[in-house]
Design an enzyme around this catalytic site. Structure first.
Site, PDB file in Angstrom:
ATOM      1  N   GLU A   1      37.707  32.238 -10.846  1.00  0.00           N
ATOM      2  CA  GLU A   1      38.197  30.780 -11.298  1.00  0.00           C
ATOM      3  C   GLU A   1      38.804  30.981 -12.562  1.00  0.00           C
ATOM      4  O   GLU A   1      38.339  31.690 -13.144  1.00  0.00           O
ATOM      5  CB  GLU A   1      37.197  29.750 -11.268  1.00  0.00           C
ATOM      6  CG  GLU A   1      36.343  29.572 -10.318  1.00  0.00           C
ATOM      7  CD  GLU A   1      35.441  28.266 -10.451  1.00  0.00           C
ATOM      8  OE1 GLU A   1      35.739  27.239 -10.718  1.00  0.00           O
ATOM      9  OE2 GLU A   1      34.215  28.644 -10.675  1.00  0.00           O
TER      10      GLU A   1
ATOM     11  N   LYS B   1      35.545  24.983   4.081  1.00  0.00           N
ATOM     12  CA  LYS B   1      36.875  25.287   3.979  1.00  0.00           C
ATOM     13  C   LYS B   1      37.414  25.794   5.141  1.00  0.00           C
ATOM     14  O   LYS B   1      36.684  26.735   5.859  1.00  0.00           O
ATOM     15  CB  LYS B   1      36.998  26.467   2.744  1.00  0.00           C
ATOM     16  CG  LYS B   1      36.745  25.648   1.248  1.00  0.00           C
ATOM     17  CD  LYS B   1      36.856  26.932   0.377  1.00  0.00           C
ATOM     18  CE  LYS B   1      36.284  26.509  -0.986  1.00  0.00           C
ATOM     19  NZ  LYS B   1      37.439  25.430  -1.809  1.00  0.00           N
TER      20      LYS B   1
ATOM     21  N   HIS C   1      30.164  23.091  -0.049  1.00  0.00           N
ATOM     22  CA  HIS C   1      31.555  22.891   0.479  1.00  0.00           C
ATOM     23  C   HIS C   1      32.268  23.993   0.790  1.00  0.00           C
ATOM     24  O   HIS C   1      33.292  23.987   1.415  1.00  0.00           O
ATOM     25  CB  HIS C   1      32.389  22.137  -0.788  1.00  0.00           C
ATOM     26  CG  HIS C   1      32.569  22.629  -1.767  1.00  0.00           C
ATOM     27  ND1 HIS C   1      31.964  23.130  -2.875  1.00  0.00           N
ATOM     28  CD2 HIS C   1      34.075  23.203  -2.180  1.00  0.00           C
ATOM     29  CE1 HIS C   1      32.776  23.756  -3.704  1.00  0.00           C
ATOM     30  NE2 HIS C   1      34.007  23.719  -3.243  1.00  0.00           N
TER      31      HIS C   1
ATOM     32  N   LYS D   1      24.694  20.793  -3.253  1.00  0.00           N
ATOM     33  CA  LYS D   1      24.056  21.739  -3.949  1.00  0.00           C
ATOM     34  C   LYS D   1      24.128  21.222  -5.737  1.00  0.00           C
ATOM     35  O   LYS D   1      25.025  20.709  -5.830  1.00  0.00           O
ATOM     36  CB  LYS D   1      24.557  23.094  -3.606  1.00  0.00           C
ATOM     37  CG  LYS D   1      26.039  23.296  -4.354  1.00  0.00           C
ATOM     38  CD  LYS D   1      25.878  24.167  -5.138  1.00  0.00           C
ATOM     39  CE  LYS D   1      27.166  24.190  -6.113  1.00  0.00           C
ATOM     40  NZ  LYS D   1      27.353  24.589  -7.153  1.00  0.00           N
TER      41      LYS D   1
ATOM     42  N   HIS E   1      27.352  29.561  -2.655  1.00  0.00           N
ATOM     43  CA  HIS E   1      28.888  29.683  -2.152  1.00  0.00           C
ATOM     44  C   HIS E   1      28.859  31.346  -1.800  1.00  0.00           C
ATOM     45  O   HIS E   1      29.294  31.817  -0.664  1.00  0.00           O
ATOM     46  CB  HIS E   1      29.760  29.605  -3.038  1.00  0.00           C
ATOM     47  CG  HIS E   1      29.882  28.084  -3.513  1.00  0.00           C
ATOM     48  ND1 HIS E   1      29.539  27.063  -2.637  1.00  0.00           N
ATOM     49  CD2 HIS E   1      30.022  27.465  -4.686  1.00  0.00           C
ATOM     50  CE1 HIS E   1      29.729  25.954  -3.363  1.00  0.00           C
ATOM     51  NE2 HIS E   1      30.010  26.036  -4.613  1.00  0.00           N
TER      52      HIS E   1
ATOM     53  N   LYS F   1      33.977  32.564 -14.273  1.00  0.00           N
ATOM     54  CA  LYS F   1      34.827  31.415 -14.716  1.00  0.00           C
ATOM     55  C   LYS F   1      35.820  32.174 -15.758  1.00  0.00           C
ATOM     56  O   LYS F   1      35.634  33.066 -16.098  1.00  0.00           O
ATOM     57  CB  LYS F   1      34.095  30.555 -15.460  1.00  0.00           C
ATOM     58  CG  LYS F   1      33.397  29.612 -14.530  1.00  0.00           C
ATOM     59  CD  LYS F   1      32.976  28.182 -15.048  1.00  0.00           C
ATOM     60  CE  LYS F   1      32.033  27.351 -14.046  1.00  0.00           C
ATOM     61  NZ  LYS F   1      33.096  26.852 -12.868  1.00  0.00           N
TER      62      LYS F   1
HETATM   63  C1  BG6 Z   1      31.420  24.305  -7.503  1.00  0.00           C
HETATM   64  C2  BG6 Z   1      30.579  24.815  -8.891  1.00  0.00           C
HETATM   65  O1  BG6 Z   1      30.334  24.419  -6.406  1.00  0.00           O
HETATM   66  O2  BG6 Z   1      32.280  25.107  -7.158  1.00  0.00           O
HETATM   67  C3  BG6 Z   1      31.899  24.948  -9.739  1.00  0.00           C
HETATM   68  O3  BG6 Z   1      29.711  24.134  -9.349  1.00  0.00           O
HETATM   69  C4  BG6 Z   1      32.980  25.724  -9.273  1.00  0.00           C
HETATM   70  O4  BG6 Z   1      31.317  25.441 -10.996  1.00  0.00           O
HETATM   71  C5  BG6 Z   1      33.326  25.219  -7.814  1.00  0.00           C
HETATM   72  O5  BG6 Z   1      34.184  25.637  -9.901  1.00  0.00           O
HETATM   73  C6  BG6 Z   1      34.357  25.934  -7.429  1.00  0.00           C
HETATM   74  O6  BG6 Z   1      35.096  25.444  -6.239  1.00  0.00           O
HETATM   75  P1  BG6 Z   1      36.375  25.513  -5.664  1.00  0.00           P
HETATM   76  O7  BG6 Z   1      36.285  24.967  -4.236  1.00  0.00           O
HETATM   77  O8  BG6 Z   1      37.410  25.042  -6.461  1.00  0.00           O
HETATM   78  O9  BG6 Z   1      36.581  27.038  -5.388  1.00  0.00           O
END
Ligand code: BG6
Length: 534
Positions: A258, A224, A220, A190, A282, A382
């Site tokens: 995050e 998980k 992704h 993506k 996501h 973020k």
């Molecule tokens: C990514 C985003 O798809 O997912 C990022 O582009 C984000 O901005 C990340 O930080 C978060 O992934 P995870 O697995 O660390 O929660």
């Protein structure tokens, strides 16, 4: 004659399998790791010197190799702009593994792995060198006696997808016949487009060369472990499904917070913002896993059908009342973990007047029989107080308070939390009697930590997606109809946010290291719900 012994004494007991609370032996370490070996193949990484390769792909491949998850034989061909030799590329890969895993790769495993790594310097966007890629690939496949199975991993910026796909197609590398008798698969990360129209255009373009069964679109989050477990939790237990609906659930909060800022990705993030970066993919996938109906069979397309049905049922936002459903925010300087961090507008590469949101909370409804009237609060940001992804199911209050004559306070409703990451766990909070003569209630929490049953190494999300792609399993990948439904839901919102007259006033600033802007708090309170996070 041997004396009878009491087998229950610890000293006489045979070595035991680890037993969980239900008295059922846990799976042996690694017994659930790999389903079956995949076909021998070549993995071609386009963008082999880039950030994604360095941070995620290579370590995932090396780990899979060590755990026996890669086919035998296999080879990896990296391609990128950098003018380096295969020897130099191997050094780059070794350093990347060291940096990302924090240790030197195990010598025996590395010595065997490294012989499979090859590098070819080509400009991903230039079509002429792709015929040399085809030649090199054929030679290598022959040398390693590998059938012509090819996996192309696009680890390049999305702006290059169109050209790379065309170059692969024109060089005949996408074909699954004649010259190339094995399979050909393409893995795409993506974002798939930046709105509905561009997502459709991209898909039409990819389909000129690849057919749907060859395309693997990665989100992704779906890979998980704890996200996959949502389906097991809901559908392998009889006790949750009967209450998983509007009759018992008051609201659902899905959070992906995050602590990281925009890092070095300003060019991309300035175009994307949190809605495209986290919500289109996501957050909506987490919502789908929480809200979907049970599929008739645990099979890729039946599971994906159910996820897509959730997207189809999303109630469109009334864009003229967007502020009743959506709060956008942007971080300003603050402190995280004792460190002062800059505001978004001060990050390198970010426009000092940027209006791009780094936080969003959306209140969404699913218009179907099960979920009518239940708000789902989706929030992601973020530079928040801590890294946390979770799904909190807030149940309704008891329908009748029979303790009203002896209790002064209200009874807290039950809460079920599926913690996706970190500190993966499931908690259920309920009321108990506090010991004593007086009637007092006390909320207690039943707490299951994944770490208490994890016997072998867990696959990380990238190991899972690579493995599934090698096995040809589409379950954890996104289907184009799902991509389009998510864009169809979000595109009017994005249009309204990006073109509205009060854009400036609608962007709420929040200090880095907090849980986001106050406006999000207010949105929840208006709905009679409270923040869960602190
Ligand atoms: C990514 C985003 O798809 O997912 C990022 O582009 C984000 O901005 C990340 O930080 C978060 O992934 P995870 O697995 O660390 O929660």
């Amino acid at each position: 004659m041997k004396e009878a012994t009491d087998d229950s004494t610890p000293t006489n007991r045979a070595p035991q399998a680890v037993i969980n609370v239900a008295g059922v032996p846990l799976q042996e370490a690694g017994s659930c790791l790999i389903e079956e070996p995949s076909d021998p193949c070549a993995i071609v990484i386009i963008g082999a010197c880039g950030d994604l390769t360095r941070r995620k792909i290579i370590l995932a491949l090396f780990r899979l190799f060590k755990s026996g998850g890669l086919p035998d034989p296999f080879l990896v061909v990296g391609t990128d702009l950098n003018e380096i030799t295969t020897g130099e590329y191997r050094e780059f890969i070794k350093e990347s593994i060291e940096v990302m895993s924090g240790e030197s790769p195990d010598a025996d495993a590395w010595d065997s792995f490294v012989t499979r790594l090859h590098y070819l310097s080509i400009d991903p966007e230039d079509d002429s060198p792709y015929s040399s890629l085809a030649d090199v690939l054929k030679q290598q496949l022959r040398a390693f006696r590998i059938p012509a199975n090819r996996l192309f991993y696009l680890a390049v910026p999305p702006s290059q997808y169109v050209n790379v796909v065309r170059n692969l197609g024109k060089a005949g590398l996408a074909a699954e016949s004649e010259d190339w008798s094995g399979w050909a698969r393409i893995v795409i990360e993506k974002p798939f487009g930046r709105d509905l129209k561009s997502a459709q255009d991209l898909d039409t373009h990819i389909h000129q060369y690849f057919r749907e069964h060859q395309i693997y679109r990665i989100d992704h989050y779906l890979a998980k472990e704890t996200v996959q477990n949502i389906l097991m939790f809901r559908f392998a237990n009889a006790i949750f499904e009967p209450i998983w609906n509007r009759r018992y659930i008051n609201h659902v909060q899905i959070t992906a917070a995050e602590t990281l800022g925009v890092e070095h990705r300003a060019v991309y993030y300035e175009q994307a913002g949190v809605l495209r970066d986290m919500f289109q993919n996501h957050m909506l996938q987490l919502l789908a896993m929480t809200a979907m109906e049970p599929p008739s069979v645990f099979e890729a397309d039946r599971v994906r059908d159910e996820r897509v049905k959730v997207f189809r049922s999303l109630r469109p936002f009334a864009v003229d009342q967007i502020h009743d459903h959506l709060v956008l925010g942007q971080y300003v300087a603050g402190e995280i973990g004792g460190q002062t961090v800059p505001g978004y507008r001060e990050e390198p590469g970010v426009n000092p007047h940027s209006m791009v949101p780094t936080f969003a909370m959306a209140k969404v409804y699913i218009d179907n029989w099960r979920w009518q009237g239940v708000p789902f609060y989706l929030r992601s940001g973020k530079r928040m107080a801590r890294k946390l992804t979770e799904i909190a199911i807030q149940f309704k209050r008891v329908p009748y308070l029979m303790f009203r004559n002896v209790l002064s306070e209200r009874i807290h409703p039950n809460l079920l939390v599926l913690r996706i990451q970190p500190d993966e766990r499931i908690t259920l909070t309920f009321q108990t009697k506090f010991p004593g003569a007086k009637v007092c209630l006390q909320p207690v929490t039943m707490d299951f930590h994944y770490s208490t049953v994890q016997q072998g190494a867990l696959l990380d999300a990238y190991e899972t997606v690579i493995l599934d792609c090698l096995l040809g399993d589409h379950m954890l990948f996104v289907r184009q109809d799902g991509v389009e439904q998510c864009w169809a839901f979000l595109s009017p919102i994005l249009d309204a946010c990006e073109t509205c007259a009060d854009r400036e006033q609608s962007l709420h600033f929040y200090e880095a290291g907090t849980w986001g802007p106050r406006g999000a708090d207010d949105l929840m309170q208006q709905g009679g719900c409270a923040w869960r996070l602190s």
